[in-house]
Write a protein that holds these residues in place. Structure first.
Motif, PDB file in Angstrom:
ATOM      1  N   ILE B  43      35.043 -17.161  15.349  1.00 32.69           N
ATOM      2  CA  ILE B  43      34.961 -18.340  16.227  1.00 32.69           C
ATOM      3  C   ILE B  43      34.954 -19.875  16.056  1.00 32.69           C
ATOM      4  N   THR B  44      33.702 -19.361  15.457  1.00 29.38           N
ATOM      5  CA  THR B  44      32.642 -21.072  15.230  1.00 29.38           C
ATOM      6  C   THR B  44      33.760 -21.399  14.447  1.00 29.38           C
ATOM      7  N   VAL B  58      27.233 -20.077  19.651  1.00 27.64           N
ATOM      8  CA  VAL B  58      27.725 -18.974  20.388  1.00 27.64           C
ATOM      9  C   VAL B  58      26.319 -18.178  20.322  1.00 27.64           C
ATOM     10  N   SER B  59      26.492 -17.707  21.488  1.00 25.39           N
ATOM     11  CA  SER B  59      25.302 -16.183  21.905  1.00 25.39           C
ATOM     12  C   SER B  59      25.724 -14.901  22.751  1.00 25.39           C
ATOM     13  N   MET B  60      25.399 -13.846  21.894  1.00 21.45           N
ATOM     14  CA  MET B  60      25.882 -12.894  22.332  1.00 21.45           C
ATOM     15  C   MET B  60      25.375 -12.253  23.218  1.00 21.45           C
ATOM     16  N   LYS B  63      27.147 -13.939  25.720  1.00 17.41           N
ATOM     17  CA  LYS B  63      28.561 -14.241  25.681  1.00 17.41           C
ATOM     18  C   LYS B  63      29.119 -14.982  26.325  1.00 17.41           C
TER      19      LYS B  63
END
Lengths: 180, 96
Positions: B43-44, B58-60, B63
Motif C-alpha cells: 500500500i505505502t 496507514v492505520s490498521m 482500517k
C-alpha cells in the motif's frame, strides 16, 4: 511458508507480476530419508480467491512447477504441486497446506501442515508484529518423526518476517521472508 | 463603492478557491481485509510511487489509508481503487 528445518531446506524466490499470479523458483534439499536429494523447481503460484471482509481476510492458493531433482549422482525430471488456504484477523490466524514433490523413480516428498496462531498484542502498521503459532507438520514418507508438533514464534516488521519453532521431538524450524 | 465590491468579490473568490484546494489535498480511504501489515506493505509502496501523492499513512486500527496529495495534484477514485486492490485489500469507501 517454507519448510526449513534440520533435515529439509526450502528456499523460494517469487515475483508477483499480477495481483493473483507469481512466478518463482523452489530449491529444496531433503535428507529426511536416506542421502541428500535436491530439487530445483521453477513454479507458478495462483491466488484462486481472496475474501476481504472488514476485519478479516481469507485466501486459497495453488501452485505447481516442474524442474529437476538429483540424488546419488542421478538427475531426474521433477514436479511439484500444492494447495494452501488461510484465514486471518488481527488476532487469530489459521492456515492449512498440502505439498507434493515428486521425481521419476524417487520417492515423493509430501508434507501437510496446519497452523493456529494468535497475536498477543495488536500492532499498528509500522510496529513490530508478533504471533504465537501452534504448528503440526506431517511427513508421511519419513520413517521417524512423521508428525512434528510444536510452537512457532513469528515476528515481522514492515517487509521482513522471521519464524522460529521447535517440535516436541526437538526438531527446529526456521523461516525468513523479505518482501521487495 | 463599486471598487470595494469588486475587491470584496476578488477576496471571496481567492478564499473559496483556497478552501476547495485545501479540501482536496487529503483523501481518506476506508479498506477491507487489512489485517496483516507484512502483506499490506505494498500500500505505502504503491502510493508513494504515485506522482500526485505526497504522503501515505496507514492505520490498521481504523482500517484506513490516509493520502496527502501534492499541491495542485489529484488522484482519481478509480486509480485509488486499483492501487488498493493491487496491494491485496479492497476499498470500502473513499472520503474527500
Amino acid at each position: 511458508m517454507a519448510f526449513n528445518q534440520r533435515d529439509m531446506l526450502d528456499w523460494q524466490v517469487l515475483y508477483s507480476f499480477e495481483r493473483n499470479l507469481s512466478l518463482g523458483v523452489d530449491f529444496i534439499r531433503d535428507n529426511m530419508e536416506g542421502p541428500d536429494r535436491y530439487f530445483l523447481l521453477p513454479r507458478i503460484s495462483w491466488l484462486i480467491h481472496r475474501w476481504n471482509a472488514k476485519d478479516s481476510q481469507a485466501n486459497i492458493y495453488v501452485y505447481g512447477g516442474a524442474g529437476a531433482a538429483t540424488k546419488d549422482g542421478l538427475t531426474k525430471f521433477a514436479a511439484e504441486g500444492a494447495i494452501e488456504a488461510d484465514y486471518e484477523t488481527r488476532k487469530i490466524y489459521l492456515s492449512g497446506k498440502g505439498t507434493w514433490v515428486g521425481a521419476d523413480s524417487f520417492d515423493p516428498l509430501h508434507v501437510y501442515q496446519l497452523r493456529l496462531g494468535f497475536a498477543p498484542y495488536l500492532a499498528e502498521f509500522d510496529d513490530v508484529h508478533s504471533w504465537l503459532i501452534a504448528q503440526a507438520q506431517y511427513f508421511p514418507y519419513a520413517s521417524e518423526e512423521k508428525l512434528r508438533v510444536g510452537p512457532v514464534l513469528r515476528v515481522f516488521y514492515k517487509s521482513v518476517l522471521w519464524e522460529m519453532g521447535v517440535s516436541a521431538q526437538g526438531s527446529w524450524n526456521l523461516n525468513f521472508m523479505v518482501h521487495w | 463603492m463599486k471598487q470595494y465590491l469588486t475587491q470584496l468579490i476578488v477576496v471571496i473568490a481567492i478564499g473559496a478557491s483556497s478552501i476547495s484546494f485545501a479540501a482536496s489535498s487529503k483523501i481518506k480511504v476506508h479498506v477491507n481485509g487489512m489485517v496483516c501489515s507484512f502483506c499490506s506493505q505494498g500500500i505505502t509502496k504503491k502510493f508513494k510511487a504515485h506522482p500526485s501523492v505526497e504522503d501515505v499513512k496507514v492505520s490498521m486500527e481504523q482500517k484506513e489509508v490516509d493520502l496527502t496529495l501534492k499541491d495542485g495534484k489529484d488522484i482519481s477514485d478509480s486509480e485509488i481503487t486499483t492501487l488498493i486492490k493491487d496491494a491485496g485489500v479492497n476499498v470500502d469507501k473513499i472520503v474527500r
